[in-house]
Design an enzyme around this catalytic site. Structure first.
Site, PDB file in Angstrom:
ATOM      1  N   GLN A  14       0.805  -1.216   0.000  1.00  0.00           N
ATOM      2  CA  GLN A  14       0.000   0.000   0.000  1.00  0.00           C
ATOM      3  C   GLN A  14       0.843   1.274   0.000  1.00  0.00           C
ATOM      4  OE1 GLN A  14      -3.845  -0.759   2.579  1.00  0.00           O
ATOM      5  NE2 GLN A  14      -2.114  -1.740   3.568  1.00  0.00           N
ATOM      6  N   TYR A  64       7.160  -8.167   6.621  1.00  0.00           N
ATOM      7  CA  TYR A  64       6.307  -9.325   6.879  1.00  0.00           C
ATOM      8  C   TYR A  64       5.212  -8.813   7.803  1.00  0.00           C
ATOM      9  CZ  TYR A  64       5.246 -14.249   8.074  1.00  0.00           C
ATOM     10  OH  TYR A  64       4.649 -15.480   8.246  1.00  0.00           O
ATOM     11  N   THR A  65       4.012  -8.603   7.252  1.00  0.00           N
ATOM     12  CA  THR A  65       2.950  -7.939   8.011  1.00  0.00           C
ATOM     13  C   THR A  65       1.817  -8.871   8.433  1.00  0.00           C
ATOM     14  OG1 THR A  65       1.847  -7.298   5.955  1.00  0.00           O
ATOM     15  CG2 THR A  65       3.394  -5.712   6.919  1.00  0.00           C
ATOM     16  N   TYR A 128       5.419 -10.666  15.403  1.00  0.00           N
ATOM     17  CA  TYR A 128       5.473  -9.539  14.471  1.00  0.00           C
ATOM     18  C   TYR A 128       6.086  -8.317  15.148  1.00  0.00           C
ATOM     19  CZ  TYR A 128       3.816  -5.490  11.811  1.00  0.00           C
ATOM     20  OH  TYR A 128       3.742  -4.294  11.133  1.00  0.00           O
TER      21      TYR A 128
END
Length: 299
Positions: A14, A64-65, A128
Site C-alpha cells: 500500500q 512481513y505484516t 510480528y
C-alpha cells in the site's frame, strides 16, 4: 530540479504504491521494487539492487505484516523485519544515503493508557512486534542517516486492509462483529507516503542534520477502535449507497487470534511535527477520501 532516484521497497504494498503515484507530482523519481528482483529472503538481491545505480534515498516499505502467521513463522518474519532492513540500512550507511524505514505501533504492549512517545520502552506482545522492534534496533545500529517511522492501522484503496475487508464482508452479511476494545489511529497509506515525501523535501532543502536521525511516530490524527473504524467505513459508504450492515462491538476475548494485539496503541506524533513540520490529516477525513476512491465514479 528532480529529486532521485529514490529506491522504494515493498512492491505492490500500500505505501509503496502510494509513493509511486504521489512522487511524480513532487518532481521526485521513485523506483518501486519487490519480489523477485528485491527479496529479503535472498540477501544477494539487496546488494545487487543497491549496486545497480547511485540512489539518492532509500525508503523501506517492505515487511512481513501477517501478524498471526508470524507466530508460526517467526524465522520468516525475522528475515523480512529484522535482517533485511538491517542489511539495507548498512548498505545505505556505507553509501551515505538517507534511509527511511517504516515500523509499527505493535512494538508496544498497549498498557500505557495514553499515546506512546518515541522514548517509551517497547514491549511487543507477539512475533510480528518483536521482529519489527529488532529491525528498528538493527537500523539504528547501522550508524547511518536513518529515520524510522512507526505507523499503525494502514489502509488504502489498493491492497489488502481492514477497510476493504469490512466493505467486502458488509456486502455479504447483514451483521458483523468487530473488536471494540482496541484503540489506535487509522492511517491512510497516501498520508504516510505524503509525509515521507515531505521529510525528503526538508532534507533536500536543509541538508542532512544529525537531529533528523532516529524514531518518529506517524499516524493519522485522532483515534478510534476497530469497531469505530468499521462503523465510520459504512457511514462513508452510504454516500454511494454502499453496504450498511449492523456492526456489533465485541471484546478482544470474543475474537481469539494466534497473536495478542495491544489494547491501546495510540502514538503521539508531536516529534514529527516539531522536527519536520509534518502532521498527518484527521483519520476520518482520509477515510472519506479513500471511500471516494473505492466507491465513487472513479473507483
Amino acid at each position: 530540479m528532480a529529486i532521485g532516484p529514490i529506491l522504494v521497497t515493498g512492491g505492490s504494498g500500500q505505501v509503496a504504491q502510494a509513493l509511486k503515484v504521489l512522487a511524480p507530482g513532487r518532481d521526485m523519481e521513485v523506483q518501486v521494487l519487490g519480489r523477485p528482483e528485491f527479496d529479503f529472503d535472498q540477501p544477494e538481491t539487496l546488494r545487487a539492487v543497491f549496486a545497480s545505480q547511485p540512489w539518492a534515498y532509500v525508503v523501506n516499505a517492505a515487511a512481513y505484516t501477517a501478524v498471526d502467521a508470524a507466530e508460526a513463522d517467526e524465522a520468516g518474519a525475522e528475515r523480512a523485519n529484522r535482517d533485511g532492513p538491517g542489511l539495507l540500512a548498512e548498505l545505505s550507511a556505507l553509501a551515505d544515503i538517507p534511509f527511511i524505514h517504516i515500523s509499527t505501533d505493535y512494538v508496544f504492549d498497549g498498557s500505557k493508557g495514553a499515546p506512546y512517545l518515541e522514548t517509551d520502552p517497547t514491549n511487543p506482545t507477539g512475533a510480528y512486534g518483536r521482529t519489527k522492534r529488532d529491525g528498528e534496533e538493527r537500523v539504528l545500529a547501522s550508524g547511518g542517516k536513518s529515520i524510522i517511522l512507526r505507523t499503525a492501522w494502514v489502509y488504502a484503496a489498493t491492497g489488502k486492509n481492514f477497510v476493504k475487508t469490512m466493505l467486502a464482508a458488509g456486502a455479504k452479511l447483514p451483521k458483523l462483529r468487530v473488536v471494540g476494545d482496541q484503540k489506535g489511529s487509522p492511517t491512510a497509506a497516501a498520508d504516510l507516503a505524503t509525509a515521507i515525501l515531505d521529510i525528503i523535501a526538508v532534507i533536500e532543502t536543509r541538508g542532512w542534520e544529525p537531529a533528523f536521525g532516529g524514531i518518529y511516530h506517524a499516524t493519522g490524527s485522532g483515534e478510534t477502535t476497530w469497531h469505530g473504524l468499521a462503523v465510520a467505513t459504512f457511514a462513508e459508504a452510504q454516500r454511494y449507497h454502499g453496504p450498511s450492515p449492523e456492526v456489533e462491538p465485541i471484546a478482544t476475548a470474543d475474537w481469539p487470534t494466534p497473536a495478542r494485539r495491544p489494547a491501546d496503541s495510540r502514538l503521539d506524533n508531536t516529534k514529527l511535527a516539531q522536527t519536520f513540520g509534518v502532521s498527518l490529516p484527521q483519520w476520518r477525513d482520509s477515510l472519506a477520501r479513500t471511500i471516494d476512491q473505492l466507491l465513487g465514479p472513479q473507483g
